[in-house]
Design an enzyme around this catalytic site. Sequence first.
Site, PDB file in Angstrom:
ATOM      1  N   THR A  51       8.684  26.206  48.559  1.00  0.00           N
ATOM      2  CA  THR A  51       9.313  24.886  48.397  1.00  0.00           C
ATOM      3  C   THR A  51      10.600  24.849  49.219  1.00  0.00           C
ATOM      4  OG1 THR A  51       8.380  24.637  46.193  1.00  0.00           O
ATOM      5  CG2 THR A  51      10.287  23.262  46.712  1.00  0.00           C
ATOM      6  N   ASN A 130      -4.193  23.602  49.243  1.00  0.00           N
ATOM      7  CA  ASN A 130      -4.150  24.381  48.000  1.00  0.00           C
ATOM      8  C   ASN A 130      -5.082  23.864  46.922  1.00  0.00           C
ATOM      9  OD1 ASN A 130      -2.017  22.316  48.305  1.00  0.00           O
ATOM     10  ND2 ASN A 130      -1.613  22.733  46.161  1.00  0.00           N
ATOM     11  N   GLN A 158      -1.268  29.133  51.392  1.00  0.00           N
ATOM     12  CA  GLN A 158      -2.598  29.518  50.889  1.00  0.00           C
ATOM     13  C   GLN A 158      -3.386  30.303  51.924  1.00  0.00           C
ATOM     14  OE1 GLN A 158      -3.862  29.006  47.872  1.00  0.00           O
ATOM     15  NE2 GLN A 158      -2.186  27.799  47.038  1.00  0.00           N
ATOM     16  N   SER A 178       4.840  31.940  50.720  1.00  0.00           N
ATOM     17  CA  SER A 178       5.300  32.147  49.351  1.00  0.00           C
ATOM     18  C   SER A 178       4.756  33.471  48.842  1.00  0.00           C
ATOM     19  CB  SER A 178       4.796  31.005  48.467  1.00  0.00           C
ATOM     20  OG  SER A 178       5.230  31.212  47.153  1.00  0.00           O
ATOM     21  N   GLY A 179       5.595  34.224  48.124  1.00  0.00           N
ATOM     22  CA  GLY A 179       5.188  35.551  47.653  1.00  0.00           C
ATOM     23  C   GLY A 179       4.111  35.535  46.592  1.00  0.00           C
ATOM     24  N   HIS A 180       4.176  34.536  45.699  1.00  0.00           N
ATOM     25  CA  HIS A 180       3.311  34.649  44.522  1.00  0.00           C
ATOM     26  C   HIS A 180       1.844  34.340  44.801  1.00  0.00           C
ATOM     27  CE1 HIS A 180       3.177  30.295  43.298  1.00  0.00           C
ATOM     28  NE2 HIS A 180       4.282  30.259  44.003  1.00  0.00           N
ATOM     29  N   THR A 216      23.495  35.416  48.135  1.00  0.00           N
ATOM     30  CA  THR A 216      23.119  36.832  48.122  1.00  0.00           C
ATOM     31  C   THR A 216      21.606  36.967  48.019  1.00  0.00           C
ATOM     32  OG1 THR A 216      25.212  37.362  47.116  1.00  0.00           O
ATOM     33  CG2 THR A 216      23.485  39.017  46.894  1.00  0.00           C
ATOM     34  N   CYS A 304       0.954  22.412  40.059  1.00  0.00           N
ATOM     35  CA  CYS A 304       2.179  21.627  40.038  1.00  0.00           C
ATOM     36  C   CYS A 304       1.938  20.217  39.520  1.00  0.00           C
ATOM     37  CB  CYS A 304       2.781  21.567  41.437  1.00  0.00           C
ATOM     38  SG  CYS A 304       2.700  23.144  42.251  1.00  0.00           S
TER      39      CYS A 304
HETATM   40  C1  LIG Z   1       0.467  24.840  49.826  1.00  0.00           C
HETATM   41  C2  LIG Z   1       1.668  25.121  48.981  1.00  0.00           C
HETATM   42  N1  LIG Z   1       2.890  24.825  49.450  1.00  0.00           N
HETATM   43  C3  LIG Z   1       3.992  25.061  48.734  1.00  0.00           C
HETATM   44  C4  LIG Z   1       3.932  25.634  47.483  1.00  0.00           C
HETATM   45  C5  LIG Z   1       5.199  25.876  46.714  1.00  0.00           C
HETATM   46  O1  LIG Z   1       5.503  27.254  46.723  1.00  0.00           O
HETATM   47  P1  LIG Z   1       6.616  27.875  45.784  1.00  0.00           P
HETATM   48  O2  LIG Z   1       6.104  27.740  44.392  1.00  0.00           O
HETATM   49  O3  LIG Z   1       6.745  29.294  46.248  1.00  0.00           O
HETATM   50  O4  LIG Z   1       7.880  27.128  45.989  1.00  0.00           O
HETATM   51  C6  LIG Z   1       2.698  25.946  46.934  1.00  0.00           C
HETATM   52  C7  LIG Z   1       2.631  26.516  45.592  1.00  0.00           C
HETATM   53  O5  LIG Z   1       1.818  27.117  45.124  1.00  0.00           O
HETATM   54  C8  LIG Z   1       1.521  25.689  47.710  1.00  0.00           C
HETATM   55  O6  LIG Z   1       0.297  25.971  47.242  1.00  0.00           O
END
Ligand SMILES: Cc1ncc(COP(=O)(O)O)c(C=O)c1O
Length: 359
Positions: A51, A130, A158, A178-180, A216, A304
């Site tokens: 994000t 996504n 993705q 994004s890491g997760h 930081t 989301c």
């Molecule tokens: C295509 C895409 N963009 C942005 C994001 C947002 O990522 P984050 O949650 O790391 O801010 C996501 C979240 O899963 C996503 O699937």
Amino acid sequence: MLPALREKFGNPSSLHWAGQEARGSLEVARQHVANALGARPEEVYFTSGATEADNLALCGVMRRCPPERSHLVTSAVEHHAILHTARALQDEGYAVSYVPVDGKGRVDPDDVRRAIRAETGLISIMLVNNEVGTIEPVREIGMAARERGVLMHTDAVQGLSYVDTDVGDLCVDMLSLSGHKMYAPKGIGALYVRQGVILSPTLHGGPQERGLRAGTENVPGIVGLGVAVELAVRRRAEERDRLRRLRQALVDGLMELNLDVIVNGDPVHCVAHVVSMSFRGAEAEAVLFRLHNRGFAVSMGSACTAQSIEPSHVLAAMGLPSEYLRGTIRVSMGVPTTEEEVMAFLEALPEAVRAARGI
Ligand SMILES: Cc1ncc(COP(=O)(O)O)c(C=O)c1O
């Protein structure tokens, strides 16, 4: 990550040995991310997630552009991290064009070409959607952008684990991660910015990340991201093949169940780990709840938007018939997913859908 969480508390900005130790682990992670993108380490900026990376890319470029370059092109199916940022930029007076997608969720590069104006400063098109897993023609769009002297950004959140993310091949100037999505912790991400592209920072403060991202650094998160990216790229080909087989089994099995279902997305240009399915006349929430009771964790649309009752903007843009819109669930597969789980899911599904239709 554990040493950084338990005993190595140095601040990477400190000049003493403890700070330099932390700086060292940050730079190892930066090198891993750069390797995965075919980039230079100094082109990688760590952020709190995609994000923030998306906000930095869009606002950073547009706010830096002269008034005669105040037009942004993006697509109707982007993540809200892009769409809501684009809307905020419109509130600031920038012009934004949203290119449509076809019934499979794909952007036509010719639509992007037609949307480019003399004032266009930036194009942002995601690599993989996504919600439905469609792979967008980013390279072709990137080439069109380059021909017209316009900067190109892609949200590759993705994609990294399953498709090529070499920034040279993709022909992009910026790329968000994004890491997760690859088993790193939540709350960490990165933005690649090609050398020579100048952005305005969105956070103001200290000189961290070469002045582009103040604050930081999240050292344990960054260490985790570096290792996760390295692992994701190393097992990319093998995981992609394994998940393709699982996807095929899932889709074939689903078709045999005769549940009046549409599998959303592009059957050719798609990643294997996302399968979006829409059941006519069913409420997704009821399907999800019944599957949850059987131990399955599936989503509605995107995580989301799960709290909102609005049908997905992605499926609406794809023109999914209204009687299917509210019956859409998204199955995501990954490293822990097994064939037995796919078979068990197919067994549990008919009852969940029937109950959700009130039959
Ligand atoms: C295509 C895409 N963009 C942005 C994001 C947002 O990522 P984050 O949650 O790391 O801010 C996501 C979240 O899963 C996503 O699937």
